[in-house]
Design a protein around this motif. Structure first.
Motif, PDB file in Angstrom:
ATOM      1  N   CYS A 199       3.465   4.326  -8.644  1.00 21.44           N
ATOM      2  CA  CYS A 199       2.668   3.146  -8.687  1.00 21.44           C
ATOM      3  C   CYS A 199       2.190   2.871  -7.183  1.00 21.44           C
ATOM      4  N   LYS A 200       1.252   2.086  -6.717  1.00 21.59           N
ATOM      5  CA  LYS A 200       0.763   1.843  -5.503  1.00 21.59           C
ATOM      6  C   LYS A 200       1.145   0.301  -5.245  1.00 21.59           C
ATOM      7  N   ILE A 201       2.025   0.059  -4.368  1.00 22.67           N
ATOM      8  CA  ILE A 201       2.370  -1.334  -4.155  1.00 22.67           C
ATOM      9  C   ILE A 201       0.925  -2.227  -3.686  1.00 22.67           C
ATOM     10  N   VAL A 202       0.965  -3.335  -4.370  1.00 18.39           N
ATOM     11  CA  VAL A 202      -0.465  -4.045  -4.049  1.00 18.39           C
ATOM     12  C   VAL A 202       0.091  -5.428  -3.495  1.00 18.39           C
ATOM     13  N   ASN A 245       0.741  -1.045   0.274  1.00 18.33           N
ATOM     14  CA  ASN A 245      -0.003   0.133  -0.055  1.00 18.33           C
ATOM     15  C   ASN A 245       0.794   1.137   0.043  1.00 18.33           C
ATOM     16  N   GLY A 246       2.165   1.223  -0.015  1.00 16.78           N
ATOM     17  CA  GLY A 246       2.849   2.136  -0.208  1.00 16.78           C
ATOM     18  C   GLY A 246       3.179   2.479  -1.684  1.00 16.78           C
ATOM     19  N   PHE A 247       3.868   3.698  -1.964  1.00 17.84           N
ATOM     20  CA  PHE A 247       4.125   4.125  -3.253  1.00 17.84           C
ATOM     21  C   PHE A 247       5.722   3.930  -3.883  1.00 17.84           C
ATOM     22  N   VAL A 248       5.587   3.638  -4.990  1.00 13.08           N
ATOM     23  CA  VAL A 248       7.050   3.304  -5.418  1.00 13.08           C
ATOM     24  C   VAL A 248       7.138   3.853  -7.090  1.00 13.08           C
ATOM     25  N   VAL A 249       8.434   4.127  -7.484  1.00  9.05           N
ATOM     26  CA  VAL A 249       8.324   4.233  -9.039  1.00  9.05           C
ATOM     27  C   VAL A 249       8.831   3.069  -9.716  1.00  9.05           C
ATOM     28  N   ILE A 250       8.150   2.676 -10.714  1.00  9.08           N
ATOM     29  CA  ILE A 250       8.618   1.480 -11.577  1.00  9.08           C
ATOM     30  C   ILE A 250       8.545   2.079 -12.961  1.00  9.08           C
ATOM     31  N   LYS A 251       9.708   1.709 -13.495  1.00 10.52           N
ATOM     32  CA  LYS A 251       9.498   2.136 -15.049  1.00 10.52           C
ATOM     33  C   LYS A 251       9.149   3.582 -15.199  1.00 10.52           C
ATOM     34  N   GLY A 252       9.520   4.425 -14.378  1.00  6.02           N
ATOM     35  CA  GLY A 252       9.210   5.821 -14.525  1.00  6.02           C
ATOM     36  C   GLY A 252       7.685   6.317 -14.088  1.00  6.02           C
ATOM     37  N   ARG A 253       7.069   5.246 -13.408  1.00  4.55           N
ATOM     38  CA  ARG A 253       5.682   5.353 -13.409  1.00  4.55           C
ATOM     39  C   ARG A 253       5.389   5.424 -11.766  1.00  4.55           C
ATOM     40  N   LEU A 284       8.131  -6.855  -6.339  1.00  2.00           N
ATOM     41  CA  LEU A 284       6.914  -5.902  -6.327  1.00  2.00           C
ATOM     42  C   LEU A 284       6.078  -5.876  -7.408  1.00  2.00           C
ATOM     43  N   VAL A 285       4.630  -6.215  -6.893  1.00  2.00           N
ATOM     44  CA  VAL A 285       3.810  -5.990  -7.899  1.00  2.00           C
ATOM     45  C   VAL A 285       3.079  -4.876  -7.474  1.00  2.00           C
ATOM     46  N   ALA A 286       2.786  -3.832  -8.620  1.00  2.00           N
ATOM     47  CA  ALA A 286       2.148  -2.487  -8.235  1.00  2.00           C
ATOM     48  C   ALA A 286       1.113  -1.894  -9.399  1.00  2.00           C
ATOM     49  N   ILE A 287       0.505  -1.176  -8.783  1.00  2.00           N
ATOM     50  CA  ILE A 287      -0.686  -0.610  -9.966  1.00  2.00           C
ATOM     51  C   ILE A 287      -0.326   0.775 -10.252  1.00  2.00           C
ATOM     52  N   ASP A 288      -0.325   1.218 -11.475  1.00  2.00           N
ATOM     53  CA  ASP A 288       0.133   2.757 -11.787  1.00  2.00           C
ATOM     54  C   ASP A 288      -1.196   3.575 -11.323  1.00  2.00           C
ATOM     55  N   ILE A 289      -0.790   4.415 -10.626  1.00  2.00           N
ATOM     56  CA  ILE A 289      -1.877   5.177  -9.714  1.00  2.00           C
ATOM     57  C   ILE A 289      -2.701   6.248 -10.766  1.00  2.00           C
ATOM     58  N   PHE A 290      -2.196   6.304 -12.004  1.00  2.00           N
ATOM     59  CA  PHE A 290      -2.994   7.145 -12.987  1.00  2.00           C
ATOM     60  C   PHE A 290      -3.551   6.185 -14.137  1.00  2.00           C
ATOM     61  N   THR A 291      -2.850   5.242 -14.559  1.00  2.00           N
ATOM     62  CA  THR A 291      -3.490   4.391 -15.782  1.00  2.00           C
ATOM     63  C   THR A 291      -4.113   3.014 -15.210  1.00  2.00           C
ATOM     64  N   ASP A 331      13.155   4.562  -6.165  1.00  2.00           N
ATOM     65  CA  ASP A 331      12.573   5.893  -5.873  1.00  2.00           C
ATOM     66  C   ASP A 331      11.155   5.624  -5.321  1.00  2.00           C
ATOM     67  N   VAL A 332      10.746   6.670  -4.673  1.00  2.00           N
ATOM     68  CA  VAL A 332       9.404   6.917  -4.054  1.00  2.00           C
ATOM     69  C   VAL A 332       8.743   8.152  -4.645  1.00  2.00           C
ATOM     70  N   PRO A 333       7.509   8.086  -5.149  1.00  2.00           N
ATOM     71  CA  PRO A 333       7.109   9.205  -5.717  1.00  2.00           C
ATOM     72  C   PRO A 333       6.459  10.080  -4.449  1.00  2.00           C
ATOM     73  N   ASN A 334       6.330  11.394  -4.548  1.00  2.92           N
ATOM     74  CA  ASN A 334       5.900  12.219  -3.519  1.00  2.92           C
ATOM     75  C   ASN A 334       4.261  12.472  -3.965  1.00  2.92           C
ATOM     76  N   VAL A 335       3.509  11.847  -3.326  1.00  5.08           N
ATOM     77  CA  VAL A 335       2.223  11.399  -3.807  1.00  5.08           C
ATOM     78  C   VAL A 335       1.159  12.473  -3.048  1.00  5.08           C
ATOM     79  N   THR A 336       0.522  13.453  -3.552  1.00  4.42           N
ATOM     80  CA  THR A 336      -0.198  14.332  -2.569  1.00  4.42           C
ATOM     81  C   THR A 336      -1.831  14.190  -2.928  1.00  4.42           C
ATOM     82  N   ARG A 337      -2.668  14.321  -2.019  1.00  2.37           N
ATOM     83  CA  ARG A 337      -3.977  14.103  -2.155  1.00  2.37           C
ATOM     84  C   ARG A 337      -4.913  15.073  -1.724  1.00  2.37           C
ATOM     85  N   ARG A 338      -5.513  15.874  -2.406  1.00  2.00           N
ATOM     86  CA  ARG A 338      -6.125  17.074  -2.138  1.00  2.00           C
ATOM     87  C   ARG A 338      -7.690  17.054  -2.609  1.00  2.00           C
TER      88      ARG A 338
END
Length: 137
Positions: free
Chosen positions: A19-22, A9-17, A39-46, A61-68
């Protein structure tokens, strides 16, 4: 961040995208090898599923994800959301998302005339509307 320190449930960058780790699993290797993290992760945008295998000591790399949350003011003719944040600042650069969330925005806001709040996720210079809910009166 070290691979071994990443969590589900954390975030990580895979192949430059971003993602949320599932799912993640660690495999031990032979006598002198390094443990590997799968790691198996789902791209948070696609919503695409991405996988990565890396040594547990390897840095990821861990992306800085903000939720507003923003108040929805209008939906423009060219498919952009007109939003206002808590401080009264406006934001007009988020597209109406495809799929279910976009349909719900159109239904609640355009057809039913309700006040809506939308949640915008921002990471690595990309942003997308993730959910919509009726604004509390």
């Amino acid at each position: 961040m070290q691979c071994s320190a990443l969590r589900k449930n954390g975030f990580v960058v895979i192949k430059g995208r971003p993602c949320k780790i599932v799912d993640m699993s660690t495999s031990k290797t032979g006598k002198h090898g390094h443990a590997k993290v799968h790691l198996v992760a789902i791209d948070i945008f696609t919503g695409k599923k991405l996988e990565e295998l890396c040594p547990s000591t390897h840095n990821m790399d861990v992306p800085n994800v903000t939720r507003r949350e923003y108040q929805l003011l209008d939906v423009t003719d060219d498919g952009f959301l007109s939003l206002m944040d808590d401080n009264g600042g406006t934001k007009d650069d988020v597209k109406v998302p495809d799929g279910e969330v976009g349909d719900r925005i159109n239904k609640m806001f355009t057809d039913e005339g309700k006040d809506c709040n939308v949640v915008i996720l921002t990471a690595m210079g990309e942003q997308a509307c993730m959910e919509v809910k009726e604004a509390p009166k």
